[in-house]
Write an enzyme that holds these catalytic residues in place. Structure first.
Site, PDB file in Angstrom:
ATOM      1  N   SER A  91     -54.149  27.591 -13.746  1.00 37.19           N
ATOM      2  CA  SER A  91     -53.795  27.000 -15.040  1.00 37.19           C
ATOM      3  C   SER A  91     -54.905  27.294 -16.055  1.00 37.19           C
ATOM      4  CB  SER A  91     -53.542  25.499 -14.882  1.00 37.19           C
ATOM      5  OG  SER A  91     -52.924  24.964 -16.018  1.00 37.19           O
ATOM      6  N   ASP A 151     -42.197  27.339 -12.598  1.00 39.67           N
ATOM      7  CA  ASP A 151     -43.250  26.700 -13.397  1.00 39.67           C
ATOM      8  C   ASP A 151     -42.748  26.469 -14.819  1.00 39.67           C
ATOM      9  OD1 ASP A 151     -45.563  25.869 -14.662  1.00 39.67           O
ATOM     10  OD2 ASP A 151     -46.816  27.470 -13.869  1.00 39.67           O
ATOM     11  N   HIS A 172     -45.721  24.564 -11.092  1.00 35.23           N
ATOM     12  CA  HIS A 172     -47.071  24.875 -11.567  1.00 35.23           C
ATOM     13  C   HIS A 172     -48.146  24.690 -10.489  1.00 35.23           C
ATOM     14  CE1 HIS A 172     -49.963  25.758 -14.638  1.00 35.23           C
ATOM     15  NE2 HIS A 172     -50.552  24.584 -14.552  1.00 35.23           N
TER      16      HIS A 172
END
Length: 728
Positions: free
Chosen positions: A584, A672, A704
């Site tokens: 991320s 995601d 995610h």
């Protein structure tokens, strides 16, 4: 001297299998207090754990119980009671206030594979009720998540409160064939059913609440009357509010809930404690809805005191950073006054309290005196337990004199606390203690109920770092940060370890000194692992959080690289074998670092990375993040102008792609919603066009977090082999 890395695929897989079997402690419940005929007291602690099962490719839930013999303020004897038992199909469970009954929301599948939800009530040695919620057709699926979900007993123990998806009218095609003509009686019986179906509604788009909350759109409050098995949907909640986290008021006359605004459209809610929300009360008799807190803030985790007089909850500013330093607030049920108990802390003062950083208060967090509240919070790179006096606002640590590690409160009941403890070299342990009387909290005495194996081959320490003057933020001068370094233990003298640098995601989150599977296995393979809490991380004061928006891609990148330079000088690490591993925003930083410092990092692994904020803003469930972290205002009714598009691109790793020389492994979740996989694919195509070695792993059914057991295991093996290949 280089220490040989574990590089045999089968041995790495065996090591991962061994470490993945350490279970994680998820919840605890303390049963009623029982007095023996001799005057002794004991109670039962019910705990739930989860463990990865690589053969079944799923997380297995199981329970274990313990007996605690105690006097009024100390534990005399404790012991496990029986062995572990797997839990199947349970989505939610809650003991009644007296402990005499237990409610369970269960998921089952019939012979046709159709999924159903049942609400069960258990008492003593039997199942007293089992209600097929799917058959009642009063609402859609029940919410079992920790964002909206709840299962709350009324104080009278006659009703259950929960949250479910609002029932949608049935839809059918314009061209659905007409049924054969029926006689009059059959026609009448089918009329009502045909009238429910609406043409033209089959493919209407329904907004949802984004990542991990897919298909959750319009939550409603539902009440089950246990005796009659009747379910009713509560009325009175405003149409522009989505309710959740509900509980019964004193006297069971109404319901208190957290309500989120969803106009003009829903934004992602997971890990976003900045969404506009407030505390509400709905009266069951008249259906009147009343606002109890400031309606310009963001609130969550309302919890009623044992004497039913006060409600504590957490509060943030609406919008801005998705996570930040929070206020602890309190609403007095009888005076109708809201107050702030603990304020936002701008900056730590000489080793003192750094503020509250908590994603959810424990369901049971009040002391028996209905005056003090216990919670866990990050304090720099540690996770501590604190007790707050709601009358004075004083804060005291319950873990400062205890073993150094990460503490999470599971529950507190009649002042008996159950907590989870772990360190980077110690998997989770179950700890219990009595909360001492007010003013004597430092005398707390923790007892371990469930030991875990200490991994003696791993050592760790915390590095404190002060950026040099040229890296200081002129608006927030003097901020420092920390990093956690894991290293293999018992290495020969003059050994130099290869280093894996891991910046966290968020960017407003934090690594604490807790058990983490990937870093532990990498360390046992022979890598040192550096977990960096750059400026902007939680746990260091609100000034640190506020320093980063507008400076992503510069301040955080320079912090990580400065940290790497410092530990390379101070620790036995090999500067020629340094790699990056981030997910991320950690992937965002990893991709930045290989572009800004192309000669330092020999390999890079990026999991669902943000690579281009400008292209992400139109496809993510959190478009406000792209603008806020670039230092720009967010307005849902206004499109970014050309200057703002440019600003987002200039903060992104994509602008440095021409300088990248490092081989890159990209790991993407096909589902995601937060950082859609097209972000990683955009980077993949750019690297391929420039001749940079790159590989993509695309995991179906994963979002995610890439937390599916199969994706997590396959992901680790590919990471390990990629690092070994490119760090020779």
């Amino acid at each position: 001297m280089e220490l040989p890395l574990l590089n045999n695929t089968e041995e790495i897989a065996a090591l991962y299998r061994e470490f993945s079997q350490f279970p994680s402690l998820s919840s605890a419940c303390i049963g009623p207090e029982i007095t023996t005929q001799y005057g002794g007291k004991y109670c039962n602690i019910y705990t739930e754990w989860s463990q990865r099962d690589l053969e079944r490719a799923e997380n297995v839930k199981f329970c274990r119980q313990y007996l605690i013999f105690h006097d009024s303020q100390s534990i005399v004897y404790s012991s496990p009671s029986g062995s572990c038992t797997e839990i199947k199909g349970e989505l939610l469970s809650r003991d009644s206030p007296s402990g005499a009954q237990k409610a369970v929301l269960r998921k089952t599948s019939n012979s046709k594979g159709e999924e159903k939800q049942f609400l069960e009530v258990w008492e003593k040695n039997r199942k007293a009720k089992s209600i097929d919620l799917s058959a009642l057709e009063k609402h859609g699926q029940v919410y079992e998540d920790d964002q909206f979900g709840c299962l709350a007993w009324s104080h009278s123990e006659t009703h259950l409160l929960y949250v479910a998806e609002k029932k949608r009218p049935k839809a059918e095609s314009f061209f659905k064939p007409k049924a054969p003509e029926l006689n009059v009686d059959e026609e009448l019986s089918k009329t009502e059913q045909r009238e429910k179906a609406i043409k033209g509604e089959q493919f209407v788009f329904h907004e949802d609440w984004g990542e991990t909350l897919v298909a959750k759109s319009v939550p409603v409050l539902c009440v089950l009357d246990i005796e009659s098995s009747n379910v009713s949907v509560l009325e009175g909640v405003p149409d522009y509010i989505s309710p959740g986290q509900a509980f019964w008021t004193p006297g069971d006359t109404g319901v208190v809930f957290a309500g989120w605004w969803h106009e003009p459209f829903r934004l992602g809610l997971r890990h976003c404690t900045n969404r506009r929300s407030a505390l509400f009360y709905v009266d069951l008799t008249g259906g009147r809805c009343e606002l109890l807190s400031d309606d310009t803030k963001a609130i969550w985790s309302p919890r009623l005191s044992p004497d039913q007089c006060r409600i504590v909850y957490l509060e943030n500013m609406a919008f801005g950073p998705h996570q930040q330093c929070s206020r602890l607030c309190m609403y007095d049920w009888y005076t109708k006054l809201a107050s702030t108990v603990v304020e936002i802390v701008p900056r730590q003062n000489q080793g003192e309290f750094t503020g509250i950083y908590n994603t959810a208060l424990s369901e049971c967090c009040w002391a028996a005196d209905s005056q003090r509240v216990v919670l866990d919070t990050a304090q720099r790179s540690r996770q501590e337990l604190i007790v707050v006096d709601t009358l004075s606002g004083s804060v005291c640590s319950l873990t400062k004199g205890s073993p150094l590690g990460s503490w999470t409160l599971l529950t507190i009941d009649r002042d008996l606390m159950a907590a989870k403890f772990s360190t980077p070299s110690c998997p989770p342990r179950l700890m219990v203690a009595f909360l001492p009387p007010a003013g004597k909290e430092a005398e707390v005495n923790w007892v371990c109920l469930e030991e875990s194996n200490q991994i003696r081959e791993i050592t760790w320490n915390i590095h404190a770092l002060q950026p040099p003057p040229e890296l200081d933020n002129p608006h927030y001068v003097g901020l420092d940060f920390e990093a956690i370094l894991l290293q293999p233990a018992q290495a020969p003298e003059k050994t130099k370890f290869p280093l894996v640098v891991t910046p966290h995601g968020g960017p407003h989150s934090v690594f604490t000194i807790s058990w983490m599977l990937y870093p532990a296995v990498l360390c046992r393979m022979g890598f040192a692992v550096l977990l960096v809490n750059y400026r902007g991380s939680l746990g260091f004061g609100q000034d640190s959080v506020a320093s980063l928006p507008g400076n992503v891609g510069t301040q955080d990148v320079k912090d990580v690289h400065f940290c790497v330079e410092q530990v390379l000088q101070k620790e036995p690490l090999d500067p020629q074998r340094v790699a990056l591993l981030g997910g991320s925003h950690g992937g965002f930083l990893s991709c930045h670092l290989i572009g800004q410092y192309p000669n330092t990092y020999k390999a890079c692994v990026a999991r669902n990375p943000v690579v281009n904020m400008a292209s992400m803003v139109g496809s993510t469930d959190i478009p406000d993040w792209c603008l806020a972290e670039a230092g720009l205002p967010y307005d849902p009714s206004v499109l970014p102008d050309p200057r703002q598009w440019t600003e987002m691109l200039l903060h992104s790793p994509m602008q440095y792609v021409d300088k990248v020389q490092t081989p890159v492994l990209l790991m993407l979740g096909e589902e995601d919603r937060r950082v859609p996989p097209k972000q990683g694919l955009e980077y993949y195509h750019a690297l391929k066009a420039r001749g940079i070695p790159t590989r993509v792993l695309l995991y179906p059914g994963n979002n995610h977090a890439l937390a599916g057991v199969e994706a997590e295991a396959d992901g680790f093996m590919n990471i390990a082999l990629w690092l070994i290949q490119h760090m020779k």
